[in-house]
Design an enzyme around this catalytic site. Structure first.
Site, short mmCIF file in Angstrom:
data_model
loop_
_atom_site.label_atom_id
_atom_site.label_comp_id
_atom_site.label_asym_id
_atom_site.label_seq_id
_atom_site.Cartn_x
_atom_site.Cartn_y
_atom_site.Cartn_z
N ARG A 25 6.29 -5.85 9.74
CA ARG A 25 5.61 -5.13 8.65
C ARG A 25 5.46 -3.66 9.01
O ARG A 25 5.72 -3.24 10.13
CB ARG A 25 4.26 -5.78 8.33
CG ARG A 25 3.34 -5.95 9.51
CD ARG A 25 1.90 -5.82 9.15
NE ARG A 25 1.58 -4.50 8.67
CZ ARG A 25 1.39 -3.45 9.47
NH1 ARG A 25 1.46 -3.57 10.78
NH2 ARG A 25 1.11 -2.26 8.97
N GLY A 26 4.95 -2.91 8.01
CA GLY A 26 4.88 -1.45 8.14
C GLY A 26 6.16 -0.90 7.52
O GLY A 26 7.26 -1.36 7.86
N ALA A 27 5.98 0.08 6.62
CA ALA A 27 7.13 0.56 5.85
C ALA A 27 8.29 1.04 6.73
O ALA A 27 9.46 0.84 6.41
CB ALA A 27 6.67 1.68 4.92
N ARG A 42 10.32 -7.40 -0.24
CA ARG A 42 9.05 -6.73 -0.57
C ARG A 42 9.36 -5.59 -1.53
O ARG A 42 10.23 -4.77 -1.25
CB ARG A 42 8.36 -6.21 0.70
CG ARG A 42 7.92 -7.35 1.63
CD ARG A 42 6.93 -6.89 2.67
NE ARG A 42 5.62 -6.61 2.10
CZ ARG A 42 4.65 -5.97 2.77
NH1 ARG A 42 4.86 -5.54 4.00
NH2 ARG A 42 3.48 -5.78 2.19
N LYS A 48 10.62 7.70 3.00
CA LYS A 48 9.59 7.00 2.24
C LYS A 48 9.34 7.65 0.88
O LYS A 48 8.42 7.29 0.16
CB LYS A 48 8.30 6.91 3.05
CG LYS A 48 8.47 5.98 4.26
CD LYS A 48 7.26 5.93 5.12
CE LYS A 48 7.50 5.05 6.33
NZ LYS A 48 6.48 5.25 7.37
N ASN A 105 0.23 3.37 -1.05
CA ASN A 105 -0.05 2.91 0.31
C ASN A 105 -1.00 1.71 0.24
O ASN A 105 -1.43 1.30 -0.85
CB ASN A 105 -0.66 4.06 1.12
CG ASN A 105 -0.68 3.79 2.61
OD1 ASN A 105 0.33 3.37 3.19
ND2 ASN A 105 -1.82 3.97 3.25
N LYS A 106 -1.32 1.15 1.38
CA LYS A 106 -2.12 -0.07 1.46
C LYS A 106 -3.33 -0.04 0.53
O LYS A 106 -4.03 0.97 0.44
CB LYS A 106 -2.56 -0.27 2.92
CG LYS A 106 -3.34 -1.52 3.21
CD LYS A 106 -2.65 -2.79 2.76
CE LYS A 106 -1.25 -2.93 3.34
NZ LYS A 106 -0.42 -3.95 2.66
N ASP A 163 3.79 4.00 1.95
CA ASP A 163 4.83 3.02 1.65
C ASP A 163 5.86 3.64 0.71
O ASP A 163 7.04 3.36 0.82
CB ASP A 163 4.21 1.76 1.05
CG ASP A 163 3.51 0.95 2.14
OD1 ASP A 163 4.16 0.10 2.74
OD2 ASP A 163 2.33 1.23 2.41
N CYS A 175 -5.55 0.61 7.45
CA CYS A 175 -4.45 -0.32 7.71
C CYS A 175 -3.84 -0.04 9.09
O CYS A 175 -4.56 0.33 10.03
CB CYS A 175 -3.41 -0.22 6.59
SG CYS A 175 -2.23 -1.58 6.59
P1 RI2 Z 1 4.23 2.88 8.88
C1 RI2 Z 1 2.01 -0.63 5.66
O1 RI2 Z 1 2.24 -1.64 4.74
C2 RI2 Z 1 0.74 0.14 5.36
O2 RI2 Z 1 0.49 0.30 3.98
C3 RI2 Z 1 1.05 1.44 6.04
O3 RI2 Z 1 0.23 2.50 5.65
C4 RI2 Z 1 2.49 1.64 5.64
O4 RI2 Z 1 3.07 0.32 5.68
C5 RI2 Z 1 3.29 2.59 6.47
O5 RI2 Z 1 3.38 2.13 7.77
P2 RI2 Z 1 2.28 -3.23 5.15
O6 RI2 Z 1 3.70 -3.52 5.62
O7 RI2 Z 1 5.66 2.92 8.41
O8 RI2 Z 1 1.24 -3.52 6.18
O9 RI2 Z 1 3.64 4.25 9.05
O10 RI2 Z 1 2.01 -3.93 3.84
O11 RI2 Z 1 4.07 2.02 10.10
#
Ligand code: RI2
Length: 312
Positions: A17-19, A60, A229, A203-204, A193, A124
């Site tokens: 996870r994380g964009a 997603r 992004k 974003n989250k 995101d 988040c």
């Molecule tokens: P990075 C995450 O989404 C959060 O919303 C976070 O702010 C965003 O991705 C960007 O994350 P999720 O995958 O790329 O937890 O900076 O739903 O790590």
């Protein structure tokens, strides 16, 4: 294909996870997939690549980093399967390197905005946002952090572990405590995101509450976002789909089964309008949100928009 399907499943269930991470995982999965792909014609190769790309993109819907990574990776201009294969492998490697370097540069640019003694609030778990905080700490600045729990998935727990390991003093708060602590905060830093052509931040879920509270308290609100992004299709007026996740993430399904008049909504993201955002820190500079279209045009390329239209 098995491995690519496994990656897709891990993205869907948020094991990955994380964009940023999901984008890199998708590029890696595509690279490894085409490396082994056995086909008898370029047409067959193209069909298989399109199929694999769609599987990854469908996992997603909100973080545009995922389709952007897939589009940038699967582009080729080739007359043989081998040429196409080589180009996709090279594109994937380039994207993975771009993502890694982007985080390093964002950390360096963003850290300049933090002063010794600053209190940061984050939400988040964003690798880009944390890269900034960690870089400032590494420079010897005394930075303290408020981290939200980030219900329902509680990614705040990942953030407190990461910050604890780095030795940064961190306070965990529940999401509803954001406003009460905002008066102690100097700057809010969150990830992204997706960023739209008009500079809105997706974003989250809960991010827009931080932004509202920050504006009220005259606290700077920064989003850390790699250029991949930014959302090319929003230039054409497309709306970003907000992922609706399962009610089971919010409440035990047994409880809800006993309450016939109750339904649960679990949107994973929200939209923060550009007027609440002071700065977006990218790897090509720190800009106000009004520069979003320029980032899309100059660092993603409007042809990405054409590619997306064709595969939509
Ligand atoms: P990075 C995450 O989404 C959060 O919303 C976070 O702010 C965003 O991705 C960007 O994350 P999720 O995958 O790329 O937890 O900076 O739903 O790590």
């Amino acid at each position: 294909m098995q491995q690519l399907l496994e990656t897709a499943e891990k993205i869907r269930t948020m094991e990955i996870r994380g964009a940023g991470r999901i984008a890199v995982a998708a590029a890696t999965a595509l690279r490894d997939y085409v490396r082994e792909l056995q086909v008898s014609s370029l047409e067959e190769f193209e069909a298989k690549v399109l199929e694999a790309a769609a599987i990854l993109v469908d996992t997603r819907p909100t973080a545009v980093s995922l389709p952007n990574a897939v589009m940038l990776t699967t582009r080729y201009d080739a007359s043989t399967v081998e040429e196409a294969r080589e180009q996709i492998i090279a594109n994937a490697d380039k994207f993975i390197e771009r993502a890694k370097k982007a985080l390093e540069t964002i950390a360096q640019i963003g850290a300049k905005r933090l002063k010794d003694g600053d209190v940061v609030m984050t939400h988040c778990n964003s690798h880009a946002a944390l890269a900034i905080i960690k870089a400032a700490h590494k420079q010897g600045k005394n930075i303290r952090v408020y981290t939200t729990e980030s219900r329902p998935r509680r990614q705040g727990f990942i953030t407190i572990r990461e910050l604890n390991e780095t030795g940064i003093q961190t306070t965990l708060i529940v999401d509803s405590a954001v406003r009460i602590f905002m008066k102690e905060v100097d700057v809010v830093i969150v990830g992204a995101d997706s960023i739209t052509a008009n500079g809105a931040l997706v974003n989250k879920i809960g991010t827009s509450q931080l932004a509202l509270a920050a504006k009220e308290a005259r606290v700077n609100f920064i989003s850390a976002a790699e250029t991949y992004k930014f959302h090319p299709m929003t230039v054409m007026g497309d709306m970003i789909e907000i992922e609706d996740r399962s009610a089971d993430e919010v409440i035990d399904p047994k409880i809800i089964a006993e309450l016939p008049n109750v339904k649960v909504r679990n949107p994973a993201f929200d939209v923060t309008p550009s007027e609440y955002i002071d700065l977006i820190v990218t790897e090509v500079g720190a800009f106000p949100p009004s520069m979003a279209f320029v980032v899309i045009r100059d660092y993603l390329g409007l042809e990405l928009m054409e590619d997306m239209k064709e595969t939509a």
